[in-house]
Design a protein around this motif. Structure first.
Motif, short mmCIF file in Angstrom:
data_model
loop_
_atom_site.label_atom_id
_atom_site.label_comp_id
_atom_site.label_asym_id
_atom_site.label_seq_id
_atom_site.Cartn_x
_atom_site.Cartn_y
_atom_site.Cartn_z
N LEU A 1 -29.89 -107.86 55.06
CA LEU A 1 -30.89 -107.64 56.49
C LEU A 1 -32.28 -108.01 55.90
O LEU A 1 -33.27 -107.70 56.70
CB LEU A 1 -30.88 -106.12 56.64
N ALA B 1 -32.40 -111.32 58.67
CA ALA B 1 -31.12 -111.00 58.23
C ALA B 1 -30.17 -112.17 58.27
O ALA B 1 -30.40 -113.27 58.76
CB ALA B 1 -30.70 -110.03 58.89
N GLY C 1 -34.87 -109.26 60.58
CA GLY C 1 -34.69 -108.58 59.31
C GLY C 1 -35.43 -107.43 59.22
O GLY C 1 -35.99 -106.82 60.09
#
Length: 385
Positions: free
Chosen positions: A334, A343, A349
């Motif tokens: 992630l 991610a 992310g």
């Protein structure tokens, strides 16, 4: 008397202040592995290929847009002090120059503060399987171990090189563990003595044993609480370095946040209050789910409401994480807290889903931007225009 104590409590709470807030920059400790049972494969490694301290563009975003004033910058003792010469005052000057460039960028170019972080778990000579490989510094029963005196020599040399930079903070060691707490204190004291002998007045942050975990500070048969207050700093400019993750085993490896920070830090906070000490929490983190959102918020608010805590760095940013995650995701890819990190698959992310969503709104609008880093803090101002 009770009314006076009540008033004192109110005033103490009202004065609670975070002076320093930011991220831990992880990457300087990367690129070492074990192959063919050869300790230290990957040493010294190639800077910019196996490891890197910061990405300047990422630091720019965290300072200029996110208004952070603190970065913890990790490095390996075995790269700074090569195995051939051992732990001490002899440095790999090329490696040091790379490290100094990162520290200078944070502190001089961007005007923020930097914690120097030897990411070695109070061990030296084999970082290939951290956090367990290597000999415990000061272990007299291990003939391969570096000595407490050598640890002091190392810190004396490093401190002397940064003594004229008041925005540098000396973080003595990352996460000592599985050793006598008395030896952690002895090593800490040797470092403090050596630092002050150089004339350096910089803020020092010292760890405890048991991964310097806040939840464990008063626990076990050899607790930090029984001994860590016995250090001596003639300048009274040393704070306690704490790590505190929110998952079930406090490791920062699981995606579910279940360990309430207010509950688990209560005994530590009382200990800090008893000995009139200050603390930084330089590692904590969480997943991008509702439970972790709530507990991360509780963590930041707890520090803001208790004046024993003066600074924090969330784990972790750094240019080499890519889609991998530094913590709290059960190995899901992630990303990290590095600006621009995504991610796997290009999805948002942890920078977007944890930092921008949860932590960024909790960064104080006023922090210390000038003057010496200190346990007393300094003038609080909004981010410089």
């Amino acid at each position: 008397m009770k009314s006076c104590l009540f008033l004192s409590s109110i005033l103490s709470s009202a004065s609670a202040t975070i002076y320093y807030a930011g991220v831990a920059e992880s990457g300087g400790e990367f690129g070492v592995w074990s192959a063919d049972a050869t300790p230290g494969t990957g040493l010294p490694g190639t800077f910019g290929v196996e490891y890197q301290f910061i990405d300047e563009a990422g630091v720019d975003v965290h300072v200029d847009q996110n208004h952070l004033n603190l970065f913890r910058i990790a490095f390996l003792l075995e790269r700074m002090c090569p195995l051939g010469t051992g732990l001490g005052s002899t440095f790999d000057e090329t490696h040091f120059d790379h490290f100094k460039q990162a520290v200078d960028y944070v502190t001089i170019t961007k005007g923020a503060y930097a914690i120097l972080d030897p990411h070695n778990y109070m061990r030296y000579n084999d970082p290939s399987s951290q956090p367990y490989s290597g000999s415990v510094i000061g272990n007299a029963s291990d003939s391969t171990a570096a000595t407490t005196e050598q640890f002091g020599e190392f810190w004396g040399e490093l401190a002397g090189r940064f003594a004229d930079n008041e925005k540098v903070i000396f973080g003595l060691m990352n996460e000592p563990h599985d050793m006598p707490s008395s030896l952690v204190l002895e090593n800490n004291q040797a470092a403090i003595d050596a630092i002050r002998a150089t004339g350096a007045e910089n803020l020092i942050i010292m760890p405890g044993n048991s991964w310097t975990g806040g939840h464990a500070w008063t626990e076990g048969s050899d607790p930090n609480s029984a001994i860590m207050h016995k250090f001596n700093d003639p300048l009274n400019n040393t704070a306690i370095d704490i790590h505190e993750y929110l998952d079930v085993d406090y490791s920062g490896s699981h995606s579910e946040c279940v360990s309430d920070p207010a509950t688990n830090l209560a005994a530590l906070t009382e200990w800090l209050k008893t000995y009139q000490l200050k603390a930084f929490i330089t590692e904590f983190g969480g997943h991008n789910n509702t439970g972790c959102d709530d507990m991360l918020t509780d963590m930041i608010n707890y520090m803001a409401e208790n004046d024993e805590y003066i600074g924090w760095t969330a784990w972790a940013a750094g240019p080499f994480w890519g889609t991998n995650s530094p913590c709290c995701t059960d190995s899901a890819q992630l990303g990290s807290l590095e600006p621009g990190s995504t991610a796997a698959g290009g999805n948002p992310g942890l920078y977007e889903t944890v930092w921008l969503k949860v932590l960024q709104p909790l960064v104080p609008s006023q922090l210390q931007w000038s003057g010496k880093a200190s346990v007393e803090g300094g003038e609080l101002v909004a981010f410089p225009a």
